[in-house]
Design a protein around this motif. Sequence first.
Motif, PDB file in Angstrom:
ATOM      1  N   HIS A  65      -0.384  -6.525  -0.210  1.00 25.66           N
ATOM      2  CA  HIS A  65      -0.391  -5.224  -0.888  1.00 25.66           C
ATOM      3  C   HIS A  65       0.745  -4.338  -0.398  1.00 25.66           C
ATOM      4  CE1 HIS A  65      -2.520  -4.757   2.876  1.00 25.66           C
ATOM      5  NE2 HIS A  65      -2.417  -3.445   2.780  1.00 25.66           N
ATOM      6  N   ALA A  84      -0.198  -1.020   6.986  1.00 26.85           N
ATOM      7  CA  ALA A  84      -0.961  -1.845   6.044  1.00 26.85           C
ATOM      8  C   ALA A  84      -2.365  -1.303   5.797  1.00 26.85           C
ATOM      9  CB  ALA A  84      -1.029  -3.283   6.556  1.00 26.85           C
ATOM     10  N   PHE A  85      -2.992  -0.769   6.826  1.00 23.44           N
ATOM     11  CA  PHE A  85      -4.352  -0.247   6.635  1.00 23.44           C
ATOM     12  C   PHE A  85      -4.342   1.001   5.766  1.00 23.44           C
ATOM     13  CE2 PHE A  85      -5.244  -3.052  10.173  1.00 23.44           C
ATOM     14  CZ  PHE A  85      -6.494  -3.535   9.845  1.00 23.44           C
ATOM     15  N   ALA A  88      -3.821  -0.146   2.263  1.00 18.79           N
ATOM     16  CA  ALA A  88      -5.005  -0.849   1.753  1.00 18.79           C
ATOM     17  C   ALA A  88      -6.049   0.132   1.237  1.00 18.79           C
ATOM     18  CB  ALA A  88      -5.605  -1.736   2.840  1.00 18.79           C
ATOM     19  N   GLY A  89      -6.142   1.262   1.886  1.00 21.03           N
ATOM     20  CA  GLY A  89      -7.102   2.264   1.436  1.00 21.03           C
ATOM     21  C   GLY A  89      -6.786   2.801   0.057  1.00 21.03           C
ATOM     22  N   LEU A  90      -5.554   2.605  -0.386  1.00 19.94           N
ATOM     23  CA  LEU A  90      -5.142   3.119  -1.691  1.00 19.94           C
ATOM     24  C   LEU A  90      -5.314   2.092  -2.805  1.00 19.94           C
ATOM     25  CD1 LEU A  90      -1.830   4.948  -0.631  1.00 19.94           C
ATOM     26  CD2 LEU A  90      -4.155   5.860  -0.747  1.00 19.94           C
ATOM     27  N   LEU A  91      -5.723   0.885  -2.446  1.00 19.67           N
ATOM     28  CA  LEU A  91      -5.899  -0.140  -3.481  1.00 19.67           C
ATOM     29  C   LEU A  91      -6.961   0.304  -4.483  1.00 19.67           C
ATOM     30  CD1 LEU A  91      -5.765  -3.310  -1.220  1.00 19.67           C
ATOM     31  CD2 LEU A  91      -4.182  -2.781  -3.080  1.00 19.67           C
TER      32      LEU A  91
END
Lengths: 225, 482
Positions: A65, A84-85, A88-91
């Motif tokens: 991502h 990355a974390f 990832a929260g925005l996926l």
Amino acid sequence: MTTYQQYFPTFLPPWLANDAGNVWAGSFGTLADGIVDGATNAVKCSIIQTAPDDALPYLGAARPHVIRYPGESADSYRAALAQAFDFAGLLGTDWGIITMLARAGLSAQIVRNNQWNADGHPGNVDPYWARFWVVIQNPGTWSAGSRWGGGGRWGSSFRFGITGLSQELEDYIINVCLTYKASHARLMRIRCIVSGTPWGSGYTWGGSFTWGGVYADIYTGRPVT
Amino acid sequence: MTTPITVTLADLLATPTQQSLVADALGVLGLPGSPFPTAAWQPTDVPYVLVSANAAGMLDVAGFVPQIAAGGLLGLATGDWLTLLAASNFETYRNPAVSTIRMLTLVDTSGAPSTFAVGDVTAVSVQGVEFTNASPGTLPANGVLPMPFVAVVSGATGDNASGPWTMQTAIAGVSITESTVQIVRHGSNAESDDSLTLKCVERWGTLGAGANDAAYAYWSKTAPGVTESVTRVRVLGDTPLPGQVTLYLATDTAPVTSVGTVGPVSFNGAGVATLTVTADAVAAPYVNGVLVVTALTSGAIGAATFSASFDGGATTLGPFTTAASVDFPAQGVTLAFAGGALVAGDVWQSQLYASTTGLVQAYIYPGPSLQGKAPTCVDVFVYPAAAYPLTPVGTVYLASAATHSAVVSGLPGLFASIAQTIPVGGTLYRALLIQKIMELPGVVNVTFTSPPAFAVGGSGQITLGANEILSIGSIAGLAVTP
């Protein structure tokens, strides 16, 4: 910290603790030092901050991502992978799409079905409510290509090309949108604006909305059937 | 400490050799000022032998360096390294091998009932694959008793077992049959490295504020209660309509099917006309579940017609004979018996197997359980994938007859392994098939006459439907000849 090259000679008996003995024992320590260095560096390959540049594609593949935009430097990509974390929260969100495109210098807006009347099905009406459009502004490097030649690239949908929009950047845009969109939401179009005002004045979406300006759609979703 | 190292990953991945270690040692021994004439040493000279012997010992330790480098990187890590990496960095775990569970039917001709505890009966397939009964049950006098049997050996082997079936230890007056192949849990080998790697990557999706395709894939593979090894998931976002998500699930060898006992089913009383599923551990909608109802006393259900009520609707399921094995597509099962069909004092037994799809749907879809993971207002549909049978016909040409038996015996496994690598809705290319067959020792050419896409002039590829996985049927039509 001592090295094995220095440490091994300390085991030599007095009669062998001379220059030759030290070099001989030290050569054995060299191999041990090489293995220690190798093991240490091997561990560092899996750490974003210390990994060599040629390990970044693997660290990136484990964080798909965090999409590397065309031409992104190793340092920039490394910094993004370290977030990355956060990404990832925005996926699955509008903001994820906007944020990822902004990394590549692109300004985008997400237009939801309830914000305009695209095709006679405005509002939060089933089964149209979960549709959205992505509109990307000219970053300043795009210009209109001609129908035949002139540097514009032609897509399969017989559209005007955009000079300055590379295939790699186009792929990046589409990848970002499809990766970050919520699975249930249907991406109807990705519209790249070359010039002009794509929607009335003041970003007001009205029921009689008419697209204006010069643009190219680089992605078209399925109609609702 | 926080700057990138200067040595490359490629260098660290290179396998060290004894020669390279000897060279390193000689490099130190031969430095200017050193008393050792290393350039003059021959391989049989004592100093060289000692250096070489030490290098040989160190080589074993040095060999761990590329393993450590690869072991920390997804995509390079394999085997136990990958298992640890997945657990540590992704809180994701490799599916263990799963044994097949299939329905077999005991038949009594002795005229007396028999009661069996779990594991009392061992059935043996014609191939020698052993299964033991996974639930207790009573076989009525002169009646039949369908029971789930679990393969003794874990893995996909049990899926391909077939009759005629025998009992390892004969029971007088009792035989065992399989009138219809009904696998209620597909067996799988331990999850492959590729599958585990993909699952790790998909893990990121579950951290998202929304739910992207990867999140649905990961949830499908990790739903609690599922004992089949779900390794292939096709996520069709905004399908069939915006606001909806459709999922197709498969193991590494087959579409997912029913799994796990969530019964028992209880009747509300002999002679009373309703039957309700009361035990529902996960509030699962029953999609493709299997319900087995057996009358232990003769003459009762055999005269009955009963139907099922699903979500308020009515679906006719009967008439049944002395036992019923029913597929049903929804939740809240109620069976309604025709008035007077039941006889006071009748004795019954029943078992319910919830499906993998049902458990996954309950885990994801925010339906009746209100515990689903999908966002509000999103509809989620979970289905088993469908098998696309491939029965290749053609000729495999060998350089000589010497490799004939090896090639013939290697083809089934080769086809099976290829099928596993094709994702749901993927594409099988003729070139891949030919390439893999050509890798078998002694093969010099391959031709196909069927399927048409693989024959001369064909497109050379089979594009599976969105819900399909490749299923290899018989390969008997593939001749192997020198």
